[in-house]
Design an enzyme around this catalytic site. Sequence first.
Site, PDB file in Angstrom:
ATOM      1  N   LYS A 108      37.380  28.931 -13.586  1.00 44.92           N
ATOM      2  CA  LYS A 108      37.301  28.215 -12.319  1.00 44.92           C
ATOM      3  C   LYS A 108      35.881  27.816 -11.963  1.00 44.92           C
ATOM      4  O   LYS A 108      35.651  26.746 -11.390  1.00 44.92           O
ATOM      5  CB  LYS A 108      37.912  29.060 -11.198  1.00 44.92           C
ATOM      6  CG  LYS A 108      39.422  29.204 -11.315  1.00 44.92           C
ATOM      7  CD  LYS A 108      40.011  29.989 -10.162  1.00 44.92           C
ATOM      8  CE  LYS A 108      41.534  30.066 -10.286  1.00 44.92           C
ATOM      9  NZ  LYS A 108      42.146  30.790  -9.162  1.00 44.92           N
TER      10      LYS A 108
ATOM     11  N   LYS B 139      50.175  23.094 -17.904  1.00 41.10           N
ATOM     12  CA  LYS B 139      51.114  23.622 -16.913  1.00 41.10           C
ATOM     13  C   LYS B 139      51.396  22.586 -15.831  1.00 41.10           C
ATOM     14  O   LYS B 139      50.526  21.786 -15.482  1.00 41.10           O
ATOM     15  CB  LYS B 139      50.530  24.880 -16.249  1.00 41.10           C
ATOM     16  CG  LYS B 139      50.601  26.118 -17.109  1.00 41.10           C
ATOM     17  CD  LYS B 139      50.094  27.350 -16.372  1.00 41.10           C
ATOM     18  CE  LYS B 139      51.077  27.816 -15.322  1.00 41.10           C
ATOM     19  NZ  LYS B 139      50.666  29.108 -14.707  1.00 41.10           N
TER      20      LYS B 139
ATOM     21  N   LYS C 273      50.021  20.964  -9.103  1.00 46.13           N
ATOM     22  CA  LYS C 273      49.803  20.029  -8.011  1.00 46.13           C
ATOM     23  C   LYS C 273      48.504  19.251  -8.184  1.00 46.13           C
ATOM     24  O   LYS C 273      48.341  18.155  -7.661  1.00 46.13           O
ATOM     25  CB  LYS C 273      49.780  20.799  -6.682  1.00 46.13           C
ATOM     26  CG  LYS C 273      49.687  19.889  -5.466  1.00 46.13           C
ATOM     27  CD  LYS C 273      49.481  20.670  -4.201  1.00 46.13           C
ATOM     28  CE  LYS C 273      49.238  19.712  -3.042  1.00 46.13           C
ATOM     29  NZ  LYS C 273      48.858  20.415  -1.813  1.00 46.13           N
TER      30      LYS C 273
END
Length: 331
Positions: A110, A194, A197
């Site tokens: 991240k 995956k 959103k």
Amino acid sequence: MRVVSGIQPTGDLHLGNLLGAILRWVRMQDEAECLFFLADLHALTVDIEPALLRANVREMAAALIASGIDPDKSIVFAHSAVPAHAELCWILNCTARMGWLNRMTQWKDKAGKNREGSSVGLFDYPVLQAADVLIYQATHVPVGEDQKQHIELARDIALKFNNDFDIELFIPPEPFIGGGTAARVMSLRDGTAKMSKSDPSEQSRIHLTDSDDVIAQKIRKAKTDPDPLPDDPTLLEGRPEAKNLVGILAAMTGETPETVLQRFAGQGFGAFKPVLADATIALVGPLRDRLIELRRDETALDAILAAGAEKAAALAAPTLAEAYRAVGLRG
């Protein structure tokens, strides 16, 4: 058995969330005492508009309830409504070690190359995750492959705290393997990524709010390959889009991929996709209608969350008090 799990309130849920976690949570309610929270404190680790965050908490609560999470069976609440999470996190920060957190692969992923510019919260959120679990004396936590390292960290923190203060306070949690198999749902446009959103393409995912026509259209346009379906799942290796669609249908119908392939062996996606679309609409349609109904009554949603927070706070209080006593902050 007590199970604790949280989900970040990031707005619209999609089919990946539903098949990958939430329907498993629904099944867990009949197997264990469950606490499910909207992880709004974790959501602060990235930039988000305050008004949007509050709206997302309600939206996610409505989506969970629409999907089958029953507030009469489980405790459903917003993370921030139970201050014991943050209080215990600070105590556990003094137990956790920098080296442990530096090894967390999700932190590396991240933060990327911008580690110096990332927030302390992003670095530290695995300790808050540990507090989320340990504050309730949870015995089990449902996790996917990408979260197993976080359970190991929670166990390390629990064991070190108990050892440091010569107390048997925290239960080292175990991964929860009940609730059936969690499906790993990939993008409809890229079978190696995956469903998410954050993908810029709306065609990559099916939202729980999508209409029947939109669901059918997205599945019709889902990326595939020209080869017929085999009769053996091992023959889908190297065909990520085909493997993904077969896996989605299996997850929705409760079949194995082998059983699905036996039905469609030798056929192409022209025969397969309409069946997948019908199954998806049958699953998502009633949830969508219930979600729309729940959205209309924000007062009722807030009441459900407030009642859940009150129950959760009562469960958390004895553990927090004992942690304070253990470290010398209370007599």
